[in-house]
Design an enzyme around this catalytic site. Structure first.
Site, short mmCIF file in Angstrom:
data_model
loop_
_atom_site.label_atom_id
_atom_site.label_comp_id
_atom_site.label_asym_id
_atom_site.label_seq_id
_atom_site.Cartn_x
_atom_site.Cartn_y
_atom_site.Cartn_z
N GLU A 146 7.27 3.04 8.36
CA GLU A 146 6.22 3.68 9.16
C GLU A 146 5.94 5.08 8.63
O GLU A 146 5.66 6.00 9.38
CB GLU A 146 6.60 3.75 10.66
N GLN A 203 31.57 10.51 11.71
CA GLN A 203 32.59 11.49 11.28
C GLN A 203 33.65 11.69 12.36
O GLN A 203 34.84 11.71 12.08
CB GLN A 203 31.89 12.82 10.94
N GLU A 260 8.54 12.64 4.19
CA GLU A 260 7.70 13.55 3.39
C GLU A 260 6.22 13.34 3.71
O GLU A 260 5.43 14.29 3.72
CB GLU A 260 7.94 13.34 1.89
N GLY A 306 36.13 8.92 12.46
CA GLY A 306 36.98 8.68 11.29
C GLY A 306 36.78 7.28 10.75
O GLY A 306 35.67 6.73 10.81
N GLY A 337 0.81 -1.20 0.00
CA GLY A 337 0.00 0.00 0.00
C GLY A 337 0.84 1.25 0.00
O GLY A 337 0.38 2.32 -0.39
N ARG A 387 4.83 4.07 15.21
CA ARG A 387 5.64 5.25 14.86
C ARG A 387 6.35 5.80 16.10
O ARG A 387 7.51 6.20 16.02
CB ARG A 387 4.73 6.30 14.23
C1 FAD Z 1 13.05 -2.66 5.53
C2 FAD Z 1 11.60 -2.38 5.37
C3 FAD Z 1 10.70 -3.05 6.16
C4 FAD Z 1 9.31 -2.83 5.99
N1 FAD Z 1 8.45 -3.58 6.76
C5 FAD Z 1 7.11 -3.43 6.54
C6 FAD Z 1 6.18 -4.27 7.22
O1 FAD Z 1 6.55 -5.12 8.03
N2 FAD Z 1 4.86 -4.10 6.95
C7 FAD Z 1 4.40 -3.18 6.05
O2 FAD Z 1 3.20 -3.08 5.86
N3 FAD Z 1 5.26 -2.37 5.39
C8 FAD Z 1 6.60 -2.48 5.61
N4 FAD Z 1 7.48 -1.68 4.92
C9 FAD Z 1 6.97 -0.73 3.94
C10 FAD Z 1 7.08 0.73 4.35
O3 FAD Z 1 6.19 1.04 5.39
C11 FAD Z 1 6.82 1.55 3.07
O4 FAD Z 1 7.96 1.34 2.24
C12 FAD Z 1 6.65 3.00 3.35
O5 FAD Z 1 5.41 3.23 3.97
C13 FAD Z 1 6.72 3.84 2.06
O6 FAD Z 1 5.93 3.30 1.05
P1 FAD Z 1 6.56 3.08 -0.41
O7 FAD Z 1 7.86 2.41 -0.26
O8 FAD Z 1 5.54 2.43 -1.26
O9 FAD Z 1 6.83 4.55 -0.94
P2 FAD Z 1 5.86 5.43 -1.85
O10 FAD Z 1 4.54 5.59 -1.23
O11 FAD Z 1 5.92 4.92 -3.25
O12 FAD Z 1 6.64 6.82 -1.79
C14 FAD Z 1 7.95 6.97 -2.39
C15 FAD Z 1 8.51 8.31 -1.96
O13 FAD Z 1 7.70 9.34 -2.51
C16 FAD Z 1 7.60 10.44 -1.64
N5 FAD Z 1 6.16 10.69 -1.39
C17 FAD Z 1 5.13 9.80 -1.49
N6 FAD Z 1 3.95 10.41 -1.26
C18 FAD Z 1 4.24 11.73 -1.02
C19 FAD Z 1 3.45 12.90 -0.70
N7 FAD Z 1 2.12 12.82 -0.56
N8 FAD Z 1 4.10 14.07 -0.54
C20 FAD Z 1 5.45 14.15 -0.66
N9 FAD Z 1 6.25 13.09 -0.95
C21 FAD Z 1 5.65 11.91 -1.12
C22 FAD Z 1 8.36 10.04 -0.36
O14 FAD Z 1 9.64 10.62 -0.42
C23 FAD Z 1 8.48 8.54 -0.44
O15 FAD Z 1 9.66 8.07 0.19
C24 FAD Z 1 8.86 -1.88 5.05
C25 FAD Z 1 9.79 -1.19 4.26
C26 FAD Z 1 11.14 -1.42 4.40
C27 FAD Z 1 12.10 -0.68 3.55
#
Ligand code: FAD
Length: 390
Positions: free
Chosen positions: A369, A342, A373, A345, A140, A249
């Site tokens: 979480e 930093q 942004e 080193g 999502g 969070r």
């Molecule tokens: C190591 C790891 C573990 C995780 N574990 C879980 C888990 O256990 N369960 C789970 O459900 N999820 C998990 N996640 C998912 C994580 O919560 C999502 O990656 C995160 O919520 C961001 O969603 P996305 O990667 O789809 O980024 P996107 O929604 O595609 O967004 C990409 C980037 O676009 C920018 N952006 C998006 N919308 C906006 C806006 N409205 N305004 C400004 N900038 C914006 C932000 O910079 C963002 O980083 C995990 C992710 C990682 C990397």
């Protein structure tokens, strides 16, 4: 040294004593096990070592900090929890679980709104037997209300799930998962399901990421679930996800502060010992600035986190305030750890030191979480009004 020790929102003497107990446990039990793992280049403390440490933590009364006492946890409220989680996160492998799981795996708070049978079947074993679980909202991403595409369709008296969930951490080791799926259109068309793992039709693929702890992709291909797999009511999934995210969070924010505070303490010590050009690093103003700025930023972040956690405890934390705490703590922590590296080193980037582990974990913490942004977006909505922000 802390200019603000004991000030701001404190959780009282009892919690201060608990924090001390946790700090002592981390120093005496976790750090030695961890330094061996770091030397051997492992990404976590081996399970064979975690098991006996869990038994010790349990015996010391340090088990499942946030789970209500009636289910065998310590029942800490949100404010007490951020104090204790910060303390429990002052070691290298504190992500995703403070103590590398040594203090147990608090089951997700939203299970408390499940039926009595669901709580007996899933919540109690998490506490009693330390079984792990996972929670899949993504793919999502930042906008689950629109982007969740995994479907749950009624089939007889039960459900059939189809779709893909990238980023479901721990699905490879979990005994059960809470997966969010679409049962209708819009925000009210998301429901939460509890799935026993492993499960026919459900495949798990490991996805390595830059932090030590990998995540997974879960693929659901006609996963048949009974009617009582539904958590809460149909269409309540978004509300449950929000309730989960508010607490998680704050937890991520507290973990970030723990790592950063430990990094700052290391850098402060190192600056006092390491000499270049005939003087300790601590005598150089540019080094002092790095340390002082990190100290000020972390102190502000901690005061904010505790104020927001107190509101969460009292049921009056707005989404924007939780976003402020998560944003401020993870950004300040990342910058503090960068500064601590930093000051160290070359040794700062050694894999045998916790610093670079924290650096990678905190880089991820600025995305999980909700990315920074998205938190600014949530704060803007409260500041400017949803209609102005969109
Ligand atoms: C190591 C790891 C573990 C995780 N574990 C879980 C888990 O256990 N369960 C789970 O459900 N999820 C998990 N996640 C998912 C994580 O919560 C999502 O990656 C995160 O919520 C961001 O969603 P996305 O990667 O789809 O980024 P996107 O929604 O595609 O967004 C990409 C980037 O676009 C920018 N952006 C998006 N919308 C906006 C806006 N409205 N305004 C400004 N900038 C914006 C932000 O910079 C963002 O980083 C995990 C992710 C990682 C990397």
């Amino acid at each position: 040294m802390s200019l603000f020790a004991g000030e701001g929102e404190t959780a009282g003497e009892e919690i201060a004593a608990l924090c001390e107990l946790v700090a002592t446990f981390v120093t005496r039990e976790i750090l030695p096990a961890e330094s061996d793992a770091l030397r051997r280049g492992l990404p976590e403390i081996p399970r064979a070592v975690v098991g006996p440490l869990q038994a010790k933590a349990r015996a010391a009364g340090l088990w499942c900090f946030e789970t209500p006492e009636e289910y065998g946890g310590l029942g800490l409220d949100a404010l007490a929890a951020v104090h204790v989680i910060e303390e429990a996160s002052k070691h290298a492998f504190c992500v995703p679980d403070p103590g590398n799981g040594v203090f147990g795996y608090d089951p997700p708070n939203i299970l408390l709104s499940g039926s009595a049978q669901q709580r007996d079947r899933y919540l109690r074993p998490s506490v009693d037997e330390g079984v792990q679980w996972c929670l899949g909202i993504s793919s999502g991403g930042s906008d689950p209300a629109r982007a969740i595409r995994t479907r749950a369709d009624r089939s007889g008296s039960g459900w059939v799930l189809n779709g893909r969930k990238l980023w479901t951490s721990r699905a490879d080791v979990a005994a059960y998962g809470i997966l969010f799926a679409r049962t209708g259109p819009g925000r009210d068309g998301i429901s939460a399901f509890i799935v026993d793992l492993p499960h026919p039709g459900l495949a798990v693929r490991t996805v390595p990421v830059i932090r030590d702890h990998h995540t997974t992709e879960v693929t659901l291909d006609d996963v048949a679930l009974p009617a009582d797999a539904l958590l809460g009511n149909e269409g309540e999934g978004f509300k449950l996800a929000q309730a989960w995210l508010n607490r998680s969070r704050l937890r991520v924010a507290a973990q970030a502060l723990g790592m950063a505070q430990a990094a700052l303490s290391m850098a402060t010590r190192y600056a006092g010992q390491r000499e270049t050009f005939g003087k300790p690093l601590a005598a150089r103003q540019s080094v002092q600035n790095l340390l002082v700025d990190a100290h000020v930023e972390l102190t502000c972040a901690r005061l904010l986190l505790r104020a927001v956690a107190a509101r969460e405890r009292d049921g009056r934390a707005s989404q924007g305030s939780v976003s402020m705490a998560k944003l401020r703590c993870t950004e300040a922590a990342f910058s503090a750890v960068d500064g601590a590296i930093q000051v160290h080193g070359a040794i700062g980037v050694s894999r045998e030191m916790p610093l670079e582990h924290w650096f990678r974990a905190l880089r991820v913490a600025r995305i999980i979480e909700g990315p920074s942004e998205i938190h600014r977006f949530a704060i803007a909505r409260e500041l400017l009004g949803a209609s102005a922000v969109g």
